[in-house]
Every structure is written in structure tokens, then in C-alpha cells.
Design an enzyme around this catalytic site. Sequence first.
Site, PDB file in Angstrom:
ATOM      1  N   SER A 131       0.838  -1.194   0.000  1.00  0.00           N
ATOM      2  CA  SER A 131       0.000   0.000   0.000  1.00  0.00           C
ATOM      3  C   SER A 131       0.873   1.243   0.000  1.00  0.00           C
ATOM      4  O   SER A 131       1.669   1.455   0.913  1.00  0.00           O
ATOM      5  CB  SER A 131      -0.901   0.021   1.231  1.00  0.00           C
ATOM      6  OG  SER A 131      -1.520   1.287   1.357  1.00  0.00           O
ATOM      7  N   HIS A 134      -1.112  -1.262  -4.351  1.00  0.00           N
ATOM      8  CA  HIS A 134      -2.409  -0.953  -3.750  1.00  0.00           C
ATOM      9  C   HIS A 134      -2.486   0.545  -3.469  1.00  0.00           C
ATOM     10  O   HIS A 134      -1.603   1.115  -2.813  1.00  0.00           O
ATOM     11  CB  HIS A 134      -2.558  -1.740  -2.443  1.00  0.00           C
ATOM     12  CG  HIS A 134      -3.911  -1.689  -1.827  1.00  0.00           C
ATOM     13  ND1 HIS A 134      -4.966  -2.448  -2.272  1.00  0.00           N
ATOM     14  CD2 HIS A 134      -4.384  -0.967  -0.775  1.00  0.00           C
ATOM     15  CE1 HIS A 134      -6.033  -2.208  -1.526  1.00  0.00           C
ATOM     16  NE2 HIS A 134      -5.710  -1.306  -0.611  1.00  0.00           N
ATOM     17  N   ASP A 175      -4.704   3.394  -1.776  1.00  0.00           N
ATOM     18  CA  ASP A 175      -5.775   3.681  -0.818  1.00  0.00           C
ATOM     19  C   ASP A 175      -6.259   5.117  -0.984  1.00  0.00           C
ATOM     20  O   ASP A 175      -5.505   6.069  -0.761  1.00  0.00           O
ATOM     21  CB  ASP A 175      -5.263   3.487   0.615  1.00  0.00           C
ATOM     22  CG  ASP A 175      -5.124   2.023   0.990  1.00  0.00           C
ATOM     23  OD1 ASP A 175      -6.096   1.272   0.796  1.00  0.00           O
ATOM     24  OD2 ASP A 175      -4.047   1.625   1.475  1.00  0.00           O
ATOM     25  N   MET A 200      -8.899   7.906   0.307  1.00  0.00           N
ATOM     26  CA  MET A 200      -9.753   8.256   1.448  1.00  0.00           C
ATOM     27  C   MET A 200     -10.267   9.675   1.293  1.00  0.00           C
ATOM     28  O   MET A 200      -9.549  10.556   0.823  1.00  0.00           O
ATOM     29  CB  MET A 200      -8.962   8.129   2.750  1.00  0.00           C
ATOM     30  CG  MET A 200      -8.326   6.773   2.966  1.00  0.00           C
ATOM     31  SD  MET A 200      -7.423   6.733   4.537  1.00  0.00           S
ATOM     32  CE  MET A 200      -6.600   5.145   4.397  1.00  0.00           C
ATOM     33  N   HIS A 260      -8.399   1.089  -4.017  1.00  0.00           N
ATOM     34  CA  HIS A 260      -9.355   0.850  -2.928  1.00  0.00           C
ATOM     35  C   HIS A 260      -9.991   2.183  -2.570  1.00  0.00           C
ATOM     36  O   HIS A 260      -9.347   3.058  -1.992  1.00  0.00           O
ATOM     37  CB  HIS A 260      -8.596   0.240  -1.744  1.00  0.00           C
ATOM     38  CG  HIS A 260      -9.424   0.062  -0.520  1.00  0.00           C
ATOM     39  ND1 HIS A 260      -8.862  -0.140   0.730  1.00  0.00           N
ATOM     40  CD2 HIS A 260     -10.769   0.038  -0.322  1.00  0.00           C
ATOM     41  CE1 HIS A 260      -9.819  -0.277   1.628  1.00  0.00           C
ATOM     42  NE2 HIS A 260     -10.981  -0.158   1.021  1.00  0.00           N
ATOM     43  N   MET A 314     -12.180   4.337  -0.412  1.00  0.00           N
ATOM     44  CA  MET A 314     -12.838   4.550   0.882  1.00  0.00           C
ATOM     45  C   MET A 314     -13.499   5.912   0.837  1.00  0.00           C
ATOM     46  O   MET A 314     -13.111   6.858   1.531  1.00  0.00           O
ATOM     47  CB  MET A 314     -11.806   4.434   2.016  1.00  0.00           C
ATOM     48  CG  MET A 314     -11.324   3.017   2.227  1.00  0.00           C
ATOM     49  SD  MET A 314      -9.901   2.901   3.344  1.00  0.00           S
ATOM     50  CE  MET A 314      -8.561   3.078   2.144  1.00  0.00           C
ATOM     51  N   MET A 338     -11.335  -6.100   5.349  1.00  0.00           N
ATOM     52  CA  MET A 338     -10.603  -5.169   6.194  1.00  0.00           C
ATOM     53  C   MET A 338     -10.317  -5.826   7.537  1.00  0.00           C
ATOM     54  O   MET A 338     -11.233  -6.255   8.241  1.00  0.00           O
ATOM     55  CB  MET A 338     -11.399  -3.881   6.407  1.00  0.00           C
ATOM     56  CG  MET A 338     -11.559  -3.014   5.163  1.00  0.00           C
ATOM     57  SD  MET A 338      -9.990  -2.448   4.450  1.00  0.00           S
ATOM     58  CE  MET A 338      -9.276  -1.551   5.832  1.00  0.00           C
ATOM     59  N   GLY A 380      -0.978   1.491   9.708  1.00  0.00           N
ATOM     60  CA  GLY A 380      -0.236   1.188  10.922  1.00  0.00           C
ATOM     61  C   GLY A 380      -1.058   0.667  12.083  1.00  0.00           C
ATOM     62  O   GLY A 380      -0.556   0.603  13.207  1.00  0.00           O
ATOM     63  N   ASP A 428      -6.542  -6.536   4.130  1.00  0.00           N
ATOM     64  CA  ASP A 428      -5.882  -5.241   4.267  1.00  0.00           C
ATOM     65  C   ASP A 428      -5.967  -4.792   5.715  1.00  0.00           C
ATOM     66  O   ASP A 428      -7.057  -4.604   6.257  1.00  0.00           O
ATOM     67  CB  ASP A 428      -6.577  -4.218   3.364  1.00  0.00           C
ATOM     68  CG  ASP A 428      -5.900  -2.854   3.360  1.00  0.00           C
ATOM     69  OD1 ASP A 428      -4.899  -2.685   4.073  1.00  0.00           O
ATOM     70  OD2 ASP A 428      -6.385  -1.963   2.635  1.00  0.00           O
ATOM     71  N   SER A 432       3.078  -0.427   6.131  1.00  0.00           N
ATOM     72  CA  SER A 432       4.281  -0.221   6.934  1.00  0.00           C
ATOM     73  C   SER A 432       5.144  -1.464   6.990  1.00  0.00           C
ATOM     74  O   SER A 432       6.376  -1.379   7.060  1.00  0.00           O
ATOM     75  CB  SER A 432       3.901   0.233   8.349  1.00  0.00           C
ATOM     76  OG  SER A 432       2.987  -0.667   8.943  1.00  0.00           O
TER      77      SER A 432
END
Length: 237
Positions: free
Chosen positions: A17, A42, A44, A46, A75, A77, A146, A154, A182, A205
Site C-alpha cells: 500500500s 495498492h 488507498d 480516502m 481501494h 474509501m 478489512m 499502521g 488489508d 508499513s
Amino acid sequence: MSLDTTDFDRKVLIAPSILSADFAELGAECRAVEAEGADWVHVDVMDGHFVPNLTFGAPVAKCIRPHIRTVMDVHLMIAPVDPLLEDFAKAGADYITAHVEAGPHIDRTLQAIRALGCKAGVALNPGTPAETIEYVLDRIDLILVMSVNPGFGGQSFIPAVVPKIEILRRMIGDRPIHIQVDGGVTPETAPLVTAAGANCLVAGSAVFKGGSVADPSAYGRNIRAIREAAEAARVRA
């Protein structure tokens, strides 16, 4: 787009990610993790509304697309999700994943993603039952489980999602659907989810720690550690 067209299999896939990458070096970070063994990248996204964080949008995805040779796995969100699907398809997404709760009609959302030429994914939050997607399985190419509450990288892995993965694996049967996990994926948690039936592991991470664009060798070590732990668990299972 670089969508894979080979026969479907359930080999272990590692999808770093970029939420954990150096945002000032996103293109170089994508190239680095691929060179060090990543199967997918990946992304992410948001919106600060559906989840309590704000990352980036389709223009950034479009900018990093030329740096990704494998699969760009987006992905979303965000809510409402439907109005932005076309933007991410045009940005070059191979997979687009939306949350069940991100719109009023998940069946319509999945149809729209496929109509745009992308593979369709659906995401389940830790508190979302597997049965929520039972009647749309034939619209789905990927199920994202999820294993943390979405919104921040993290976080610690939530063990209660493991039985959900087992349920989903039974539900999909022989359908060519990836089960992706994930959140909190490490060499210690990867065996739990792959033994339960997952095959695609998102790690932020746990992949990027200890490395940099200037010295990405740690990325390779981290990816290999996660993959080896996951594959060993599948053999035992």
C-alpha cells in the site's frame, strides 16, 4: 491498462500500500516495490468523510499509473462512490474496490465498475458480515476483507476477521475471486489469513519499513518475509 489475462489461480499476491510510501516520491516508490517483488500496487483513496482521513484522488492515481507495470489496485474509501468510478477508471485502475456501505446499491456499483473495463472489488469492514455480499458474488472479482477499521495505516490486526475469511472462501467456491486482506498484515499475521483462504495481502508499513527509494533492499526483504510466511501456512493448511 496492464490487467492480467492469464488463467486465474490462487497464488499468494503481495500488494504494498502506497499509503506508507514517501508521498514526495510516489512514482519512484511504485517502481521500487515492483522491482523488489511486489505483485500489485495498492492505492488507498480516502475522502475524510467515509473514513476519518484524507489522502488523494484520481489525478494522483493517473500520475503514478505510468510508473506501475503490474496491477494498479485502487481501494476507494469514499462515499458516495458511484460518481467517481469513471474518474478512477480513466486514471488507469485495473481493480476498483468499493465498500458495501459506500452507496445505496452495491450491485449497481459493481456493474458500473465492470462496464468501465475494470475488475470489480467489494470491501467488507471488520463489522460487516460476509453474508452481505452473498447475492452479488457473480459480479465480483475481488473481496477485500478489512482486518482493521479503515482510515489509517499502521493499525493492529483484528483477529476476529479470520473466521469471516473462512466463510467467504466457502461462499465463493470455484468462482475466480481473489480474497484480499488489508490491515495489520505482517509475517506474523499473514499465515492466519492465508490458512483461512485469503490469497492477496495488502501491507503498508510492513513492506516500507526500513527502506527508501535510495535503498529499497529492505522492501524486498519485507515482501519475501510476508510471502514465505503466507505460503508456508497454505501448505500446512
